[in-house]
Design an enzyme around this catalytic site. Structure first.
Site, short mmCIF file in Angstrom:
data_model
loop_
_atom_site.label_atom_id
_atom_site.label_comp_id
_atom_site.label_asym_id
_atom_site.label_seq_id
_atom_site.Cartn_x
_atom_site.Cartn_y
_atom_site.Cartn_z
N PHE A 674 0.79 -1.22 0.00
CA PHE A 674 0.00 0.00 0.00
C PHE A 674 0.83 1.28 0.00
O PHE A 674 0.30 2.35 -0.23
CB PHE A 674 -0.93 0.03 1.22
CG PHE A 674 -1.85 -1.15 1.31
CD1 PHE A 674 -2.75 -1.40 0.30
CD2 PHE A 674 -1.80 -2.01 2.37
CE1 PHE A 674 -3.60 -2.48 0.36
CE2 PHE A 674 -2.64 -3.10 2.45
CZ PHE A 674 -3.55 -3.34 1.44
N LYS A 691 5.89 9.59 1.81
CA LYS A 691 5.24 8.28 1.65
C LYS A 691 3.97 8.45 0.84
O LYS A 691 3.11 9.26 1.16
CB LYS A 691 4.91 7.67 3.01
CG LYS A 691 4.17 6.34 2.88
CD LYS A 691 4.10 5.59 4.19
CE LYS A 691 3.29 6.31 5.22
NZ LYS A 691 3.12 5.51 6.44
N ASP A 790 0.46 -3.74 9.94
CA ASP A 790 1.56 -4.55 9.42
C ASP A 790 2.87 -4.12 10.08
O ASP A 790 3.51 -3.17 9.63
CB ASP A 790 1.65 -4.39 7.90
CG ASP A 790 2.71 -5.29 7.27
OD1 ASP A 790 3.26 -6.14 8.00
OD2 ASP A 790 2.98 -5.13 6.08
#
Length: 937
Positions: A674, A691, A790
């Site tokens: 992602f 990001k 995650d």
């Protein structure tokens, strides 16, 4: 926040009152507490405990004690607190207590004066304990923990209980009804649990309730008519359940009821007449109400906010409307008739949303009197006539949406006075004449959507001076002439399709380095495709179809979607060129594309309203929702902005430069499913991590972009050097861009497993392990706990070998893994780090985060990757250690370490194995992990 007991504590949180010297026994107890608090941040300086922070004394005795935000977890401390026999209120919120000890329950249960206890935002788990004694307890707050199970008689002995909050836990079963003496309970908050079933009549026997919040549970059935007997109710919240049937009409008789929210249920029938008689806030959105809006529903003078969005209401909008309304939301119904003239008299109105109805007539000029309006949405109706020039009298207007009506005439020149306008959408009407130059006057205009009208003439040259324009939709008009130079800040889309432009594709488009979608189809362009289009590196879609272009198609980035059908003179490049555009040439019909662009423009407008404006001007343009009482955040205005208050970062961050970095593959630092991290060097020479989150995947919860902004603002306030905290953010149609301080050493994964010749010694590995554990503990116990979707060595970045930072902290806040086509475990975690229970629980948990941390710890100890030769590292360690070969587990590069270091590694190996236990309940809490790591130092 309860109004009982704790109010006194919070008023005196930093001020102590010492009327006399503290007696010897209490002084001794306070010193013991200070000793138990250990290395916490509790300020206990000074010989007199009554001057310590959070301590209030009266008459030589401690009466109020706040030990909030001290990272306390020692159960012995709880029992010790209860030796203060004069204690009246106790605040233990925002700590790390995992349970309420039996010593606390027995000792504090015997205190005759204890009136308030606050355990909110700890890590309490297990069933609700029995509160025996506590004869004076008036306020109990256990919200924000993970307590579960059903509630029976655990609280029934609290005869003086007035305020109870169990919100944000995991309680299930039926709603509790044994909550002490029914004559005393006044505030009951049970929201965001897993209670199911109907509202029992016994719960409504608490006749003195002023606040009842049952939102966010699994409740169903009808609401008992008996609820109308709670004649002291001030706030009733039933939102986000499965209630059905009709709203009890008796609620309209409760004179004290100020707020009623029942949105996101299955209520049906008519809205009860007189329901709003005494209300300030009414929210019945997203239900199945039908019929007309009752006459008088909008009229009561106290009424300030009404939301009836997303029902099946029909008929006209009543003309009798409260002049105190600041919000009126009637969108997505079947209302008809005209806008009543009385709306123009609402001097306090800030948000008016009437879109997606069947309203007719003209837009009343008297709306220009609502000078506080910030959002005016009249789209998708049947309005006729011209756009009233009086709208130009709205100095605070940020969003104006008039799309999909039958409006005609020209855009009023008075729109030039709308200095705060961000979004103007007049698409799919019959507006005509030339596009006025003054339309580009508003200083903050970011999205101009005028497609599917009858505009003619040229595009005004004034467009070149638009400093913040991110989207320009002019498709399907009758425009012609020279295309002026477009502002380089354009990013979302430039749509000139379906017009009368001719000649060669103009070089005035060559500066659009940030543009993602360019559509010039269905015109009369001739000549070849200019080479400069291949240099627009941000383009994801280029539509050239149905022109008169000729020549060889140049080589475009294969990731860019090129549509060129309907140009008979175009030929493909030779196959040897290595990049045939046939792979990216999807022959969509121009009509379908035009519809897609036009209809999608409204959604696109909710994307990046002010990203360019934000990073260039350093100013924030935002419509603030002043209602602290709305049930949910409204996606009315989207903002990208700087989050940091650090002047150095604010002056160095440069959005245009960051986009250049993101467009270069050479700047990629890290990629995951992602997110992609880029290194971006600013003109000042300072570097940042940028990001990019690709939220094209449907698991991202982006129905409400304002919520995304709120999440970012909350995360930016986190203060811990072990986590990557965003400095700024920006939103586009498909991506979110987050800005962070630069991590010079890259990821832990690369340093452990990919860096040739790079050796991380054991002291550094230990520092990394401890730092990650401390960061994770902070996330789990902050005011709004953050769970990691995650956690892996790839999501741990290093500023130095002793400074790890946890990345991707926002993912669990903005995603819903259950919406993925893949399995939950493929979304929530990376292979090798996913705890086994995720396969069936379908829920990210703190215990799951601990498992992932355990795998990271095993990587540091063994030097092995999370999966090697088809075997997960956690399973390999369990198998190998069961054979007694502990030495074979440790990284061979650490063999030459000292005996002390080897013993420390073996201690950490035991900790890691506890973390990766198959049973979640067997894993230690992360705060205990930190304690064990410190003990092994």
């Amino acid at each position: 926040m309860s109004r009982y007991g704790l109010a006194a504590l919070f008023c005196f949180l930093h001020v102590s009152i010492s009327w006399a010297q503290l007696n010897r026994n209490q002084s001794s107890t306070m010193n013991k507490l200070a000793s138990r608090a250990g290395n916490s941040s509790w300020d206990t300086s000074g010989p007199d405990p009554c001057i310590w922070r959070g301590v209030v004394c009266e008459g030589g005795s401690v009466t109020h004690l706040s030990l909030s935000r001290l990272d306390l977890s020692d159960p012995a401390l709880l029992s010790l607190v209860c030796e203060l026999d004069t204690l009246q209120s106790l605040d233990l919120s925002l700590n790390l207590f995992t349970s309420i000890s039996s010593g606390f329950l027995s000792n504090c249960g015997g205190l005759n004066g204890l009136k308030a206890i606050n355990f909110t935002m700890n890590v309490l788990s297990g069933p609700l304990p029995h509160f025996v004694g506590f004869s004076a307890l008036e306020s109990l707050d256990l919200s924000g923990n993970t307590l579960g199970g059903s509630i029976g008689f655990q609280l029934d002995g609290l005869s003086q209980l007035r305020s109870l909050s169990l919100s944000n836990n995991r309680f299930g079963g039926s709603l509790p009804t044994k909550l002490g003496n029914g004559t005393n309970l006044q505030e009951l908050q049970l929201s965001k649990n897993q209670f199911e079933g109907v509202i029992p009549d016994e719960l409504l026997d608490y006749r003195n309730l002023t606040l009842l919040d049952l939102s966010g549970n699994l409740l169903f059935g009808s609401v008992p008519d008996k609820i109308g007997e709670l004649f002291r109710l001030d706030t009733l919240i039933l939102s986000s359940n499965g209630f059905s049937g009709e709203i009890p009409s008796r609620l309209s008789n409760i004179k004290t009821l100020m707020r009623f929210s029942a949105n996101q249920n299955h209520f049906s029938g008519s809205v009860p007449r007189g329901l709003s008689r005494y209300l300030k806030v009414l929210d019945l959105s997203t239900n199945k109400f039908e019929g007309s809006i009752p006459e008088g529903l909008l009229a009561p003078p106290n009424l300030e906010s009404v939301d009836l969005t997303n029902n099946t209401l029909r008929g006209p909008i009543p003309g009798n409307i409260s002049t105190n309304l600041f919000r009126l939301r009637l969108s997505h119904n079947s209302l008809n008739g005209s806008i009543p003239q009385e709306i123009g008299k609402l001097s306090k109105l800030m948000y008016l949303e009437l879109d997606d109805n069947g309203l007719t007539g003209v837009i009343p000029a008297i709306l220009g009197n609502c000078t506080k309006l910030q959002l005016l949405d009249l789209g998708q109706n049947r309005f006729e006539g011209s756009v009233p020039k009086e709208i130009g009298n709205l100095p605070n207007l940020v969003i104006l949406k008039l799309e999909m009506n039958h409006l005609s005439g020209q855009i009023p020149s008075e729109f030039s006075r709308l200095k705060n306008l961000n979004i103007l959408n007049c698409s799919w009407n019959s507006l005509s004449g030339e596009i006025p130059s003054v339309i580009f006057n508003p200083e903050k205009l970011a999205n101009l959507i005028l497609n599917d009208n009858e505009f003619d003439g040229p595009i005004p040259d004034a467009v070149s001076d638009s400093k913040y324009l991110l989207e320009l939709q002019l498709g399907n008009n009758k425009l012609s002439g020279r295309i002026p130079r477009m502002p380089p800040i354009l990013q979302i889309a430039l749509n000139l399709s379906g017009n009368l432009f001719n000649g060669t594709i103009p070089p005035t488009l060559d500066g659009l380095r940030n543009l993602e979608v360019l559509d010039i189809s269905n015109n009369e362009f001739t000549g070849g495709i200019p080479a400069f289009l291949t240099h627009l590196s941000s383009l994801t879609q280029l539509v050239l179809s149905n022109n008169q272009l000729s020549g060889t198609i140049p080589n475009f980035n294969p990731k860019m979607n090129l549509t060129y059908s309907g140009n008979k003179g175009l030929v493909l490049p030779p196959p040897a060129s290595g990049s045939s555009p046939t792979s990216s040439s999807k022959k969509k019909t121009p009509a379908a594309l035009a519809i897609l662009v036009a209809v999608g423009s409204a959604a696109l407008a909710l994307g990046l309203v002010a990203v360019g404006y934000l990073f260039i001007s350093r100013r924030l343009s935002r419509v603030e929702d002043v209602s602290a009482q709305t049930e949910e955040a409204r996606p009315q205005v989207i903002v990208g902005h700087l989050l940091t208050i650090d002047g150095i970062h604010r002056s160095n961050l440069n959005f245009s430069k960051a986009l250049e970095a993101v467009n270069s593959p050479a700047n990629v630092m890290l990629k995951s499913r992602f997110t992609t991290f880029y290194k971006a060097t600013m003109p000042s020479g300072m570097s940042y991590c940028v990001k990019k989150i690709n939220w094209g995947d449907k698991i991202f919860q982006l129905g409400n972009n304002e919520r995304f902004g709120q999440v970012m603002e909350a995360l930016a306030k986190l203060n811990n050097s072990r986590i990557m905290v965003p400095l700024a953010y920006g939103l586009t149609k498909d991506d979110a861009f987050l800005f962070y301080e630069y991590n010079h050493k890259g990821t832990l994964f690369d340093l452990l497993h990919k860096s040739v010749g790079c050796y991380i010694d054991w002291p550094s590995r230990y520092s990394i392990a401890l730092g990650v554990a401390q960061g994770l503990a902070y996330l789990h116990v902050c005011s709004d706990p953050v769970l990691l979707l995650d956690l892996s060595s790839k999501s741990i970045l290093l500023k130095s070998l002793n400074e790890p930072q946890i990345a991707d902290i926002e993912l669990s806040k903005v995603t819903d893994p259950s919406k993925s086509n893949g399995t939950f475990s493929k979304i929530a975690g990376s292979v090798g780090y996913v705890p086994p229970e995720y396969a069936y629980t379908m829920r990210v948990t703190m215990a799951g985060n601990v498992y992932s941390f355990g795998v990271v710890l095993l990587e540091l100890l063994t030097g092995r990757q999370p999966v090697a030769e088809g075997i997960e590292l956690a399973k390999w360690v369990v198998s190998t250690s069961s054979q007694g070969n502990l030495d074979q587990l440790l990284d061979s590069r650490l063999i030459k370490t000292s005996v002390a270091d080897q013993n420390q590694m073996l201690s950490l190996l035991n900790i890691a194995q506890a973390c990766v236990s198959v049973e979640p309940a067997a894993r230690p809490k992360i705060k205990d992990v930190v304690r064990m790591l410190l003990k092994a130092r």
